[in-house]
Design a protein around this motif. Structure first.
Motif, PDB file in Angstrom:
ATOM      1  N   GLU A 104       0.529  -1.253   0.115  1.00 14.58           N
ATOM      2  CA  GLU A 104       0.009   0.218  -0.081  1.00 14.58           C
ATOM      3  C   GLU A 104       0.863   1.268   0.044  1.00 14.58           C
ATOM      4  OE1 GLU A 104      -2.396  -0.684   3.408  1.00 14.58           O
ATOM      5  OE2 GLU A 104      -3.728  -1.580   2.414  1.00 14.58           O
ATOM      6  N   LEU A 105       2.242   1.027   0.168  1.00 11.11           N
ATOM      7  CA  LEU A 105       3.327   2.406   0.130  1.00 11.11           C
ATOM      8  C   LEU A 105       3.569   3.160  -1.521  1.00 11.11           C
ATOM      9  CD1 LEU A 105       5.771   1.468   2.413  1.00 11.11           C
ATOM     10  CD2 LEU A 105       4.708   3.306   2.819  1.00 11.11           C
ATOM     11  N   LYS A 106       2.746   4.117  -1.314  1.00 11.73           N
ATOM     12  CA  LYS A 106       2.562   4.924  -2.361  1.00 11.73           C
ATOM     13  C   LYS A 106       4.215   5.530  -3.554  1.00 11.73           C
ATOM     14  CE  LYS A 106      -1.685   6.991  -2.054  1.00 11.73           C
ATOM     15  NZ  LYS A 106      -1.788   6.746  -0.385  1.00 11.73           N
ATOM     16  N   ILE A 107       4.861   5.525  -2.922  1.00 12.94           N
ATOM     17  CA  ILE A 107       6.009   5.810  -2.819  1.00 12.94           C
ATOM     18  C   ILE A 107       7.142   4.720  -3.047  1.00 12.94           C
ATOM     19  CG2 ILE A 107       7.724   7.779  -2.833  1.00 12.94           C
ATOM     20  CD1 ILE A 107       5.153   8.614  -2.683  1.00 12.94           C
ATOM     21  N   TRP A 229      16.715  12.925  10.276  1.00 12.97           N
ATOM     22  CA  TRP A 229      15.523  12.531  10.748  1.00 12.97           C
ATOM     23  C   TRP A 229      14.374  13.863  10.561  1.00 12.97           C
ATOM     24  CZ3 TRP A 229      11.671  14.678  14.660  1.00 12.97           C
ATOM     25  CH2 TRP A 229      10.401  13.637  14.159  1.00 12.97           C
ATOM     26  N   HIS A 230      14.426  15.070  10.583  1.00 11.20           N
ATOM     27  CA  HIS A 230      13.472  15.955  10.527  1.00 11.20           C
ATOM     28  C   HIS A 230      13.346  15.627   8.724  1.00 11.20           C
ATOM     29  CE1 HIS A 230      11.453  18.186  13.859  1.00 11.20           C
ATOM     30  NE2 HIS A 230      12.748  17.377  13.946  1.00 11.20           N
ATOM     31  N   HIS A 231      14.483  15.954   8.552  1.00  9.67           N
ATOM     32  CA  HIS A 231      14.347  15.537   7.019  1.00  9.67           C
ATOM     33  C   HIS A 231      13.688  14.655   5.661  1.00  9.67           C
ATOM     34  CE1 HIS A 231      15.938  15.678   3.010  1.00  9.67           C
ATOM     35  NE2 HIS A 231      16.500  14.880   2.402  1.00  9.67           N
ATOM     36  N   GLU A 235       9.917  14.622   3.834  1.00  9.13           N
ATOM     37  CA  GLU A 235       9.848  13.953   2.600  1.00  9.13           C
ATOM     38  C   GLU A 235       9.186  13.290   2.314  1.00  9.13           C
ATOM     39  OE1 GLU A 235      13.030  11.840  -0.572  1.00  9.13           O
ATOM     40  OE2 GLU A 235      13.225  11.906   1.592  1.00  9.13           O
ATOM     41  N   PHE A 236       8.563  12.316   3.659  1.00  8.05           N
ATOM     42  CA  PHE A 236       7.804  11.751   3.708  1.00  8.05           C
ATOM     43  C   PHE A 236       6.904  12.395   3.136  1.00  8.05           C
ATOM     44  CE2 PHE A 236       4.523   8.010   5.262  1.00  8.05           C
ATOM     45  CZ  PHE A 236       5.407   7.127   4.639  1.00  8.05           C
ATOM     46  N   VAL A 237       6.533  12.626   4.556  1.00  6.69           N
ATOM     47  CA  VAL A 237       5.180  13.970   4.178  1.00  6.69           C
ATOM     48  C   VAL A 237       4.633  14.253   3.459  1.00  6.69           C
ATOM     49  CG1 VAL A 237       3.387  15.162   5.703  1.00  6.69           C
ATOM     50  CG2 VAL A 237       4.507  14.191   6.486  1.00  6.69           C
ATOM     51  N   GLN A 238       5.745  15.012   2.659  1.00  9.27           N
ATOM     52  CA  GLN A 238       5.662  15.844   1.237  1.00  9.27           C
ATOM     53  C   GLN A 238       4.841  14.870   0.094  1.00  9.27           C
ATOM     54  OE1 GLN A 238       9.176  17.522  -0.545  1.00  9.27           O
ATOM     55  NE2 GLN A 238       8.142  19.166  -0.706  1.00  9.27           N
ATOM     56  N   SER A 239       5.624  13.191  -0.217  1.00 10.40           N
ATOM     57  CA  SER A 239       5.395  13.209  -1.029  1.00 10.40           C
ATOM     58  C   SER A 239       4.450  11.919  -0.690  1.00 10.40           C
ATOM     59  CB  SER A 239       6.531  11.601  -1.114  1.00 10.40           C
ATOM     60  OG  SER A 239       7.931  12.162  -1.023  1.00 10.40           O
ATOM     61  N   ASP A 240       3.743  11.317   0.232  1.00 10.85           N
ATOM     62  CA  ASP A 240       2.150  11.133   0.424  1.00 10.85           C
ATOM     63  C   ASP A 240       1.673  12.080  -0.700  1.00 10.85           C
ATOM     64  OD1 ASP A 240       1.341   8.595   1.557  1.00 10.85           O
ATOM     65  OD2 ASP A 240       0.375  10.312   2.585  1.00 10.85           O
ATOM     66  N   ILE A 258      -5.245  14.320   3.015  1.00 13.53           N
ATOM     67  CA  ILE A 258      -4.836  15.048   3.395  1.00 13.53           C
ATOM     68  C   ILE A 258      -4.837  15.656   4.881  1.00 13.53           C
ATOM     69  CG2 ILE A 258      -2.983  17.065   2.683  1.00 13.53           C
ATOM     70  CD1 ILE A 258      -3.815  16.510   0.050  1.00 13.53           C
ATOM     71  N   LYS A 259      -5.738  16.078   4.985  1.00 14.13           N
ATOM     72  CA  LYS A 259      -6.761  16.884   6.392  1.00 14.13           C
ATOM     73  C   LYS A 259      -6.475  15.769   7.154  1.00 14.13           C
ATOM     74  CE  LYS A 259      -9.410  19.936   8.564  1.00 14.13           C
ATOM     75  NZ  LYS A 259     -10.426  20.626   8.649  1.00 14.13           N
ATOM     76  N   ASN A 260      -6.972  14.281   7.247  1.00 11.41           N
ATOM     77  CA  ASN A 260      -6.970  13.164   7.973  1.00 11.41           C
ATOM     78  C   ASN A 260      -6.059  12.958   7.939  1.00 11.41           C
ATOM     79  OD1 ASN A 260      -9.921  13.698   8.321  1.00 11.41           O
ATOM     80  ND2 ASN A 260     -10.207  12.855   6.793  1.00 11.41           N
ATOM     81  N   LYS A 261      -5.288  12.948   7.698  1.00 15.06           N
ATOM     82  CA  LYS A 261      -4.168  12.127   7.369  1.00 15.06           C
ATOM     83  C   LYS A 261      -2.539  12.928   8.160  1.00 15.06           C
ATOM     84  CE  LYS A 261      -2.237   9.229   4.502  1.00 15.06           C
ATOM     85  NZ  LYS A 261      -1.227   8.040   3.913  1.00 15.06           N
ATOM     86  N   TRP A 262      -2.700  14.003   7.790  1.00 17.01           N
ATOM     87  CA  TRP A 262      -1.269  14.865   7.929  1.00 17.01           C
ATOM     88  C   TRP A 262      -2.092  16.130   8.693  1.00 17.01           C
ATOM     89  CZ3 TRP A 262       2.035  11.828   7.573  1.00 17.01           C
ATOM     90  CH2 TRP A 262       2.385  10.948   7.005  1.00 17.01           C
ATOM     91  N   SER A 263      -3.028  16.439   9.266  1.00 16.41           N
ATOM     92  CA  SER A 263      -3.209  17.266   9.831  1.00 16.41           C
ATOM     93  C   SER A 263      -1.974  17.651  11.474  1.00 16.41           C
ATOM     94  CB  SER A 263      -4.818  17.633  10.001  1.00 16.41           C
ATOM     95  OG  SER A 263      -4.885  16.923  10.893  1.00 16.41           O
ATOM     96  N   PRO A 264      -1.642  16.409  11.539  1.00 14.99           N
ATOM     97  CA  PRO A 264      -1.005  16.145  13.278  1.00 14.99           C
ATOM     98  C   PRO A 264      -0.176  16.809  12.562  1.00 14.99           C
ATOM     99  CG  PRO A 264      -2.734  14.569  13.266  1.00 14.99           C
ATOM    100  CD  PRO A 264      -2.303  15.210  11.182  1.00 14.99           C
ATOM    101  N   TYR A 265       0.306  16.707  12.232  1.00 18.48           N
ATOM    102  CA  TYR A 265       1.956  17.385  11.339  1.00 18.48           C
ATOM    103  C   TYR A 265       2.039  18.330  11.010  1.00 18.48           C
ATOM    104  CZ  TYR A 265       6.549  17.571   9.026  1.00 18.48           C
ATOM    105  OH  TYR A 265       7.587  17.545   8.267  1.00 18.48           O
ATOM    106  N   PHE A 266       1.225  19.319  10.529  1.00 20.67           N
ATOM    107  CA  PHE A 266       1.642  20.285  10.625  1.00 20.67           C
ATOM    108  C   PHE A 266       0.866  21.126  12.092  1.00 20.67           C
ATOM    109  CE2 PHE A 266       0.890  18.327   6.115  1.00 20.67           C
ATOM    110  CZ  PHE A 266       2.476  19.554   5.910  1.00 20.67           C
ATOM    111  N   GLU A 267       0.072  20.717  12.985  1.00 10.66           N
ATOM    112  CA  GLU A 267      -0.162  21.439  13.660  1.00 10.66           C
ATOM    113  C   GLU A 267       0.694  21.834  15.344  1.00 10.66           C
ATOM    114  OE1 GLU A 267      -3.269  18.940  15.906  1.00 10.66           O
ATOM    115  OE2 GLU A 267      -4.947  19.650  14.484  1.00 10.66           O
TER     116      GLU A 267
END
Length: 267
Positions: A104-107, A229-231, A235-240, A258-267
């Motif tokens: 299921e991994l897209k990248i 690690w931050h890099h 990269e993982f979040v951006q690619s997804d 995108i909101k459901n998956k990654w909003s915790p990352y941007f908060e």
């Protein structure tokens, strides 16, 4: 017909048995030879099959590994259980779940990293010392203990320092405590029941980025830094997110995903 476990050449049998029943013997020999060859194919280790495919195929490494994995699930399950026996018990159900989640991994590059990790693609000091005489089997980083697979990924005192920092980040974000070990490695693929559902994707990305850092510094621990690690996490979040945007679906569905998956990352 056999010498030990090896099928004798046909002309040897003719000399031993004689020519009276030669046609019947030749027909029987042909059937036995086919059964023997089929049995060899069935018991061939996945890594052996992968190396053979690499010589013949123009596919990339990930394509070859994945093709081999899905071609015979039973063989792969057996291989995973056998190769990880020293570290943990992998049930058939868990092995199937791992294969499904990796698919299921897209990248491409992230799927390749997970496949390499679970098939023990990375060569360790201990395994190389078993292959080549004169090599030091001790860990390249701590230089004190034998560098087996589990040691290089999570047991070495040097690599544990890195994982301890990642665990602190997880604790600050999700208020959960985690232990360093094989179960932590699994989180990048399977997630964790101790973390809320809405935070699972970020948690998996955090562990995945950690594994990417270890792989990048396989022989150079200076790369095991929080900045690196931050890099990888970014990269993982951006690619997804890019992969979701490129999907053939309505824009509203994409933004919601995108909101459901990654909003915790941007908060």
């Amino acid at each position: 017909m056999y010498c030990g476990t090896t099928l004798k050449p046909l002309h040897f049998l003719k000399e031993e048995i004689g020519s009276k029943y030669w046609l019947k013997i030749a027909g029987l020999y042909k059937k036995v030879k086919k059964i023997t060859e089929d049995r060899k194919i069935e018991t061939e280790e996945p890594m052996e099959a992968i190396y053979k495919l690499m010589k013949k195929s123009k596919q990339g490494l990930t394509g070859i590994i994945y093709k081999n994995m899905v071609s015979d699930k039973g063989r792969v399950i057996s291989y995973l259980q056998k190769s990880w026996k020293a570290e943990t018990e992998i049930t058939e159900q868990r092995a199937l779940k791992l294969m499904k989640r990796i698919k299921e991994l897209k990248i491409y590059k992230f799927r390749e990293l997970e496949l390499k990790f679970y098939t023990k693609w990375y060569r360790t000091p201990a395994s190389l010392a078993n292959m080549f005489l004169g090599l030091n089997p001790n860990c390249w980083h701590c230089r004190n203990s034998k560098g087996w697979y589990s040691h290089m990924w999570w047991e070495c005192i040097e690599v544990r320092r890195f994982w301890e920092n990642i665990i602190k980040i997880i604790k600050n974000l999700f208020s959960v405590k985690m232990n360093i070990g094989f179960e932590l490695m699994l989180i990048s693929t399977l997630g964790s029941e101790t973390v809320k559902k809405e935070n699972q994707d970020l948690l998996k990305a955090i562990i995945f980025a950690g594994k990417a850092v270890i792989a990048a510094g396989w022989k150079d621990k200076s790369k095991w830094t929080e900045n690196t690690w931050h890099h990888y996490l970014f990269e993982f979040v951006q690619s997804d997110i890019t992969a979701i945007i490129n999907e053939d679906s309505p824009w509203e569905e994409k933004t919601a995903q995108i909101k459901n998956k990654w909003s915790p990352y941007f908060e």
